[in-house]
Design an enzyme around this catalytic site. Sequence first.
Site, PDB file in Angstrom:
ATOM      1  N   PRO A  88     -86.676   7.242 -58.698  1.00 20.27           N
ATOM      2  CA  PRO A  88     -87.376   6.190 -59.387  1.00 20.27           C
ATOM      3  C   PRO A  88     -86.667   4.868 -59.160  1.00 20.27           C
ATOM      4  O   PRO A  88     -85.451   4.797 -59.169  1.00 20.27           O
ATOM      5  CB  PRO A  88     -87.264   6.604 -60.840  1.00 20.27           C
ATOM      6  CG  PRO A  88     -86.526   7.884 -60.875  1.00 20.27           C
ATOM      7  CD  PRO A  88     -86.189   8.291 -59.514  1.00 20.27           C
TER       8      PRO A  88
ATOM      9  N   LYS B 226     -81.155   0.848 -62.731  1.00 18.54           N
ATOM     10  CA  LYS B 226     -81.928   2.090 -62.733  1.00 18.54           C
ATOM     11  C   LYS B 226     -81.312   3.122 -63.668  1.00 18.54           C
ATOM     12  O   LYS B 226     -81.620   4.318 -63.581  1.00 18.54           O
ATOM     13  CB  LYS B 226     -82.030   2.644 -61.304  1.00 18.54           C
ATOM     14  CG  LYS B 226     -82.673   1.665 -60.317  1.00 18.54           C
ATOM     15  CD  LYS B 226     -82.568   2.155 -58.888  1.00 18.54           C
ATOM     16  CE  LYS B 226     -82.963   1.051 -57.907  1.00 18.54           C
ATOM     17  NZ  LYS B 226     -82.662   1.416 -56.508  1.00 18.54           N
TER      18      LYS B 226
ATOM     19  N   ARG C 225     -82.406   4.292 -43.618  1.00 16.57           N
ATOM     20  CA  ARG C 225     -83.565   4.361 -44.508  1.00 16.57           C
ATOM     21  C   ARG C 225     -84.806   3.945 -43.724  1.00 16.57           C
ATOM     22  O   ARG C 225     -84.793   2.946 -43.003  1.00 16.57           O
ATOM     23  CB  ARG C 225     -83.396   3.411 -45.707  1.00 16.57           C
ATOM     24  CG  ARG C 225     -82.109   3.567 -46.499  1.00 16.57           C
ATOM     25  CD  ARG C 225     -81.901   4.940 -47.080  1.00 16.57           C
ATOM     26  NE  ARG C 225     -82.964   5.369 -47.950  1.00 16.57           N
ATOM     27  CZ  ARG C 225     -83.075   5.013 -49.230  1.00 16.57           C
ATOM     28  NH1 ARG C 225     -82.211   4.215 -49.789  1.00 16.57           N
ATOM     29  NH2 ARG C 225     -84.073   5.471 -49.958  1.00 16.57           N
TER      30      ARG C 225
END
Length: 277
Positions: free
Chosen positions: A2, A60, A264
Amino acid sequence: MPELPEVETTVQQLRQVLPGRVIKGLVQVEWPKMFKTHQPQDLNRLIKGEQVLDVSRRAKFIILGLTNNKYVVFHRMMSGNLFFRDLSSPPDKYTRFVITFNDDTCLRFVDLRKFGRVFFFLKESNLATFFSKLGPEPLLSNFTFDSFSQILNTRNGILKSFLLNQQFIVGLGNIYANEVLFKSQLHPNRKVNSLDETERERLYTAIRQILEVAIENKGTTLSSYMDGGGQKGRNTELLNVHLRNNQECKICNSIITKILINQRSTYFCPTCQPMIN
DNA sequence: CCACGATCCTGCTAGC
DNA sequence: TGCTAGCAGGATCGTG
């Protein structure tokens, strides 16, 4: 994991149900490596009998503020979810530990990949120290264009890597970094110090807009992300580039390209986001 | 200061 | 069908 919108959505929902509840214990610990500051049995002793006062977020991380200046902090990393449940509700697969409450409800930490982390702090000052290396919250009013521009001035790395580094600005992960760069019309491989004033403004505005819209839509669900009630996010269909390689750009019909930056996957439109330097 | 790779885990999927 | 390599929302640590 998330990213900021998914964490914020979870926090908003847990905030409606957790405050006021009294912790009964920490049970069903099946992956002790997640506990980074205390052994599970010690944590159980420390939080038993304390009441949840509030639920909040920094970057986060999800923070449970308890009575007696105690704080339990979760990081969900890639696949973690926090579900508020009745004790009697059917088991959630990949539950790694459970915090139970006196009224037969509980909070389940569900995490397929076991990367999630749990921390415990005994004073607000220790919590602040723990968070001290994090950059600014992009949605707070003290995150101004000028302050952002100053951070950019001190950097000269790759733009995409910069956006993912939580020391400079918090909350963006791979999905929203890709989406922010598309909205800003900036190539992910641009150098941070190559951006002119107009490009900096586009970037600043895009960061806030992308995150705000995603929060309104209760986050993006790719596979495992669910909010605090087990619902999927509605932001997925709004993605312009993420996971859309070989598909047409929604603006110019060019083919979305996928490259690797820092290991990534990075998706961008070569026409809308030209490489100039 | 920065870049890059490895690491922590499991499950899914694309490709053979 | 069955196997396997590669990939997935994150962050940290070591090396160069």
